[in-house]
Design a protein around this motif. Structure first.
Motif, short mmCIF file in Angstrom:
data_model
loop_
_atom_site.label_atom_id
_atom_site.label_comp_id
_atom_site.label_asym_id
_atom_site.label_seq_id
_atom_site.Cartn_x
_atom_site.Cartn_y
_atom_site.Cartn_z
N LYS A 124 -57.32 16.60 18.58
CA LYS A 124 -57.92 15.27 18.65
C LYS A 124 -58.74 14.97 17.40
N GLN A 125 -59.45 15.97 16.90
CA GLN A 125 -60.22 15.78 15.66
C GLN A 125 -59.28 15.53 14.48
N ALA A 126 -58.15 16.20 14.46
CA ALA A 126 -57.17 15.99 13.39
C ALA A 126 -56.59 14.57 13.45
N VAL A 127 -56.33 14.07 14.65
CA VAL A 127 -55.82 12.71 14.80
C VAL A 127 -56.87 11.71 14.29
N ALA A 128 -58.13 11.91 14.68
CA ALA A 128 -59.21 11.03 14.23
C ALA A 128 -59.36 11.09 12.72
N CYS A 129 -59.27 12.28 12.16
CA CYS A 129 -59.37 12.47 10.72
C CYS A 129 -58.24 11.72 10.00
N GLN A 130 -57.03 11.80 10.54
CA GLN A 130 -55.89 11.10 9.94
C GLN A 130 -56.08 9.59 10.03
N MET A 131 -56.60 9.12 11.13
CA MET A 131 -56.87 7.69 11.28
C MET A 131 -57.90 7.24 10.24
N HIS A 132 -58.94 8.04 10.05
CA HIS A 132 -59.97 7.71 9.07
C HIS A 132 -59.39 7.70 7.64
N TYR A 133 -58.47 8.60 7.37
CA TYR A 133 -57.78 8.62 6.07
C TYR A 133 -57.06 7.29 5.83
N PHE A 134 -56.40 6.78 6.85
CA PHE A 134 -55.74 5.49 6.73
C PHE A 134 -56.75 4.38 6.47
N VAL A 135 -57.88 4.44 7.15
CA VAL A 135 -58.93 3.43 6.95
C VAL A 135 -59.46 3.51 5.51
N GLU A 136 -59.75 4.73 5.06
CA GLU A 136 -60.30 4.94 3.71
C GLU A 136 -59.34 4.48 2.61
N THR A 137 -58.06 4.80 2.75
CA THR A 137 -57.09 4.44 1.71
C THR A 137 -56.63 3.00 1.86
N GLY A 138 -56.75 2.46 3.05
CA GLY A 138 -56.28 1.10 3.28
C GLY A 138 -54.77 1.02 3.41
N GLU A 139 -54.10 2.15 3.51
CA GLU A 139 -52.64 2.20 3.59
C GLU A 139 -52.20 3.13 4.70
N THR A 140 -51.02 2.83 5.27
CA THR A 140 -50.47 3.68 6.33
C THR A 140 -49.03 4.10 6.04
N THR A 141 -48.57 3.85 4.81
CA THR A 141 -47.21 4.24 4.43
C THR A 141 -47.23 4.97 3.10
N SER A 142 -46.24 5.80 2.86
CA SER A 142 -46.13 6.51 1.58
C SER A 142 -45.99 5.51 0.43
N GLU A 143 -45.21 4.49 0.65
CA GLU A 143 -45.01 3.47 -0.39
C GLU A 143 -46.33 2.79 -0.74
N GLY A 144 -47.10 2.44 0.26
CA GLY A 144 -48.38 1.79 0.02
C GLY A 144 -49.35 2.68 -0.74
N LEU A 145 -49.35 3.98 -0.42
CA LEU A 145 -50.23 4.93 -1.10
C LEU A 145 -49.84 5.17 -2.55
N ASN A 146 -48.57 4.99 -2.85
CA ASN A 146 -48.07 5.39 -4.17
C ASN A 146 -47.55 4.25 -5.03
N GLU B 134 -63.65 8.16 22.14
CA GLU B 134 -63.64 9.51 21.55
C GLU B 134 -63.71 9.42 20.02
N TYR B 135 -62.99 8.47 19.47
CA TYR B 135 -62.98 8.26 18.02
C TYR B 135 -64.40 7.95 17.52
N ARG B 136 -65.09 7.06 18.22
CA ARG B 136 -66.47 6.71 17.84
C ARG B 136 -67.42 7.88 18.03
N GLN B 137 -67.24 8.66 19.10
CA GLN B 137 -68.11 9.80 19.36
C GLN B 137 -67.96 10.88 18.30
N MET B 138 -66.85 10.90 17.59
CA MET B 138 -66.65 11.86 16.50
C MET B 138 -67.33 11.42 15.22
N GLY B 139 -67.97 10.26 15.27
CA GLY B 139 -68.74 9.79 14.12
C GLY B 139 -68.04 8.80 13.22
N TYR B 140 -66.88 8.32 13.64
CA TYR B 140 -66.16 7.35 12.82
C TYR B 140 -66.56 5.93 13.21
#
Length: 131
Positions: free
Chosen positions: A58-80, A8-14
């Motif tokens: 489901k699109q929101a979950v995929a979008c959030q996953m892509h955000y993690f991929v784009e930023t390279g971080e999955t924690t507030s500490e890592g982002l900041n 599903e994630y791939r079918q959404m274009g990610y």
């Protein structure tokens, strides 16, 4: 409880993710979205919900996953944890702020702003009190 499959994630274009990376990002994105939606799908079955709301979530979950991929971080500490100023010899870099001239008191959110594109109008962001 998996909200999304790798297919599903791939079918959404990610871009395709390997299985361990997909699982890790899905778990973190699911936790973030559960928090934003007040754990609606912890108490209600996603697959039995209205098609419109289910697909939007489901699109929101995929979008959030892509955000993690784009930023390279999955924690507030890592982002900041990026410094405001950096000096190397006689070269000095100052990272500009979007909100203030000094750059202080600015932090990136763990939640992608784009998630709201999918969730607005679904009722999943409702913050009222029910009995």
């Amino acid at each position: 409880m998996a909200y999304l499959t790798n297919e599903e994630y791939r079918q959404m274009g990610y871009d395709s993710l390997n299985e361990p990376e997909f699982t890790n990002l899905l778990n973190k994105a699911s936790a973030v979205l559960d928090n934003v939606t007040r754990r609606f799908y912890v108490f209600n079955e996603l697959e039995k919900d209205y098609e419109f709301r289910k697909n939007a979530f489901k699109q929101a979950v995929a979008c959030q996953m892509h955000y993690f991929v784009e930023t390279g971080e999955t924690t507030s500490e890592g982002l900041n944890n990026m410094p405001q100023n950096l000096s190397m010899g006689r070269t000095s870099l100052t990272f500009a702020s979007n909100y203030s001239a000094t750059g202080k008191n600015e932090s990136k959110s763990l939640l992608s702003d784009d998630v709201y594109i999918y969730l607005e109008g679904t009722g999943l962001l409702y913050r009222g009190v029910s009995s």
